[in-house]
Design a protein around this motif. Sequence first.
Motif, mmCIF file in Angstrom:
data_model
loop_
_atom_site.group_PDB
_atom_site.id
_atom_site.type_symbol
_atom_site.label_atom_id
_atom_site.label_comp_id
_atom_site.label_asym_id
_atom_site.label_seq_id
_atom_site.Cartn_x
_atom_site.Cartn_y
_atom_site.Cartn_z
ATOM 1 N N LYS A 117 0.840 -1.206 0.000
ATOM 2 C CA LYS A 117 0.000 0.000 0.000
ATOM 3 C C LYS A 117 0.873 1.253 0.000
ATOM 4 N N GLY A 118 0.533 2.190 -0.862
ATOM 5 C CA GLY A 118 1.276 3.444 -0.966
ATOM 6 C C GLY A 118 2.024 3.541 -2.274
ATOM 7 N N ARG B 251 0.944 9.364 -9.241
ATOM 8 C CA ARG B 251 -0.505 9.562 -9.319
ATOM 9 C C ARG B 251 -0.939 9.477 -10.784
ATOM 10 N N GLU C 142 -7.059 1.985 -4.306
ATOM 11 C CA GLU C 142 -6.941 1.583 -2.903
ATOM 12 C C GLU C 142 -5.492 1.363 -2.495
ATOM 13 N N LEU D 30 -3.020 3.581 -3.395
ATOM 14 C CA LEU D 30 -2.289 4.837 -3.529
ATOM 15 C C LEU D 30 -1.811 5.404 -2.194
ATOM 16 N N ARG D 31 -2.683 5.457 -1.215
ATOM 17 C CA ARG D 31 -2.341 6.090 0.059
ATOM 18 C C ARG D 31 -1.551 5.138 0.940
ATOM 19 N N ARG D 32 -0.532 5.667 1.585
ATOM 20 C CA ARG D 32 0.285 4.838 2.477
ATOM 21 C C ARG D 32 -0.280 4.925 3.898
ATOM 22 N N GLU D 33 -1.500 4.507 4.023
ATOM 23 C CA GLU D 33 -2.188 4.497 5.311
ATOM 24 C C GLU D 33 -3.407 3.603 5.206
ATOM 25 N N GLU E 211 -7.284 2.681 5.439
ATOM 26 C CA GLU E 211 -8.452 3.504 5.151
ATOM 27 C C GLU E 211 -9.694 2.640 5.021
ATOM 28 N N GLY F 186 0.022 -0.434 -5.654
ATOM 29 C CA GLY F 186 0.961 0.468 -5.021
ATOM 30 C C GLY F 186 2.345 0.387 -5.636
ATOM 31 N N TYR G 299 -12.888 4.108 -7.396
ATOM 32 C CA TYR G 299 -12.497 5.393 -6.816
ATOM 33 C C TYR G 299 -13.484 5.887 -5.768
ATOM 34 N N MET H 29 -12.562 9.000 -3.549
ATOM 35 C CA MET H 29 -11.829 9.771 -4.546
ATOM 36 C C MET H 29 -12.691 9.954 -5.793
#
Length: 281
Positions: free
Chosen positions: A27-28, A32, A40, A42-45, A47, A120, A247, A252
């Motif tokens: 993840k992450g 972009r 799902e 993209l973000r390094r957290e 969610e 990711g 998305y 998003m």
Amino acid sequence: MKKGLIFDIKEYAIFDGPGIRETVFFKGCPLRCVWCHNPEGLRRERELTVARASCLNCGKCKEVCSKTECSLCGKCISVCPRSLRKICGQEISAFELAKRLLSHSEYYSSLGGGFTFSGGEPLFQHEFLFEVLDLLNGDHRIVETSAYASNEVFIELLKRCEMVIMDIKLVDRDLHKKYTGVYNDSIISNYKILVKESFPHIIRMPLIPNVTDTLENTEGLASLLKNDSSLEMLELLPYHITAGAKYENVGMKYDPPFDTTKEITVHKEIFEKENIRYRVL
């Protein structure tokens, strides 16, 4: 042991390298890409994801949560009558992940495969990735990457895997910046390291209508690859109009700056002229 964040593990993968494989999705991602098929990742957290298109709007999730911002407590997940809600992202140690994969090692080895790490972007968590790869020494290890990393990190990667699957999306650096958010200088530089080291690799190019499938980009890629003796295959990945479906699930908006309904163009003759082995997935 380092801990990392993953969002999926796919068993019996057939398009992530030779043989049958098990693929781990990190993840992450620092890029972009406007066509990204895995928002799902993209973000390094961690969610919360919600399949909103199938939501009944029954309100049960709101009954158990009074917060204005999600704290990932998970209360809403168990009460959803359609199981549309889940937390995306699992924190796991290198040892725990390697232990799980090693329990399947003999099986995938017997099928001519091994383990693939995708995302990711795996190199976005390179310290964690390297520990996992070290623990899997003896298995066939592949890292699927944009190669957006320093030369030093990329060289260390090559010490720890048997093959790299690398994306080259756009050859022109300004267009790469426009459509992915970053310049491709380090990507091209790391690609040249693969060639110099004669390291086994597969190159992938997503075919995005009027963006990457143009004659100019195809000719640029063919020129880059034509003398690459360690290239095992060029894989072309056609854009799918369903890419935007996920998305909304991660809150998003999907509004790509290209015509998603336009048919892609495959300039096969360019690759054939340069004797570049390719296939369309």
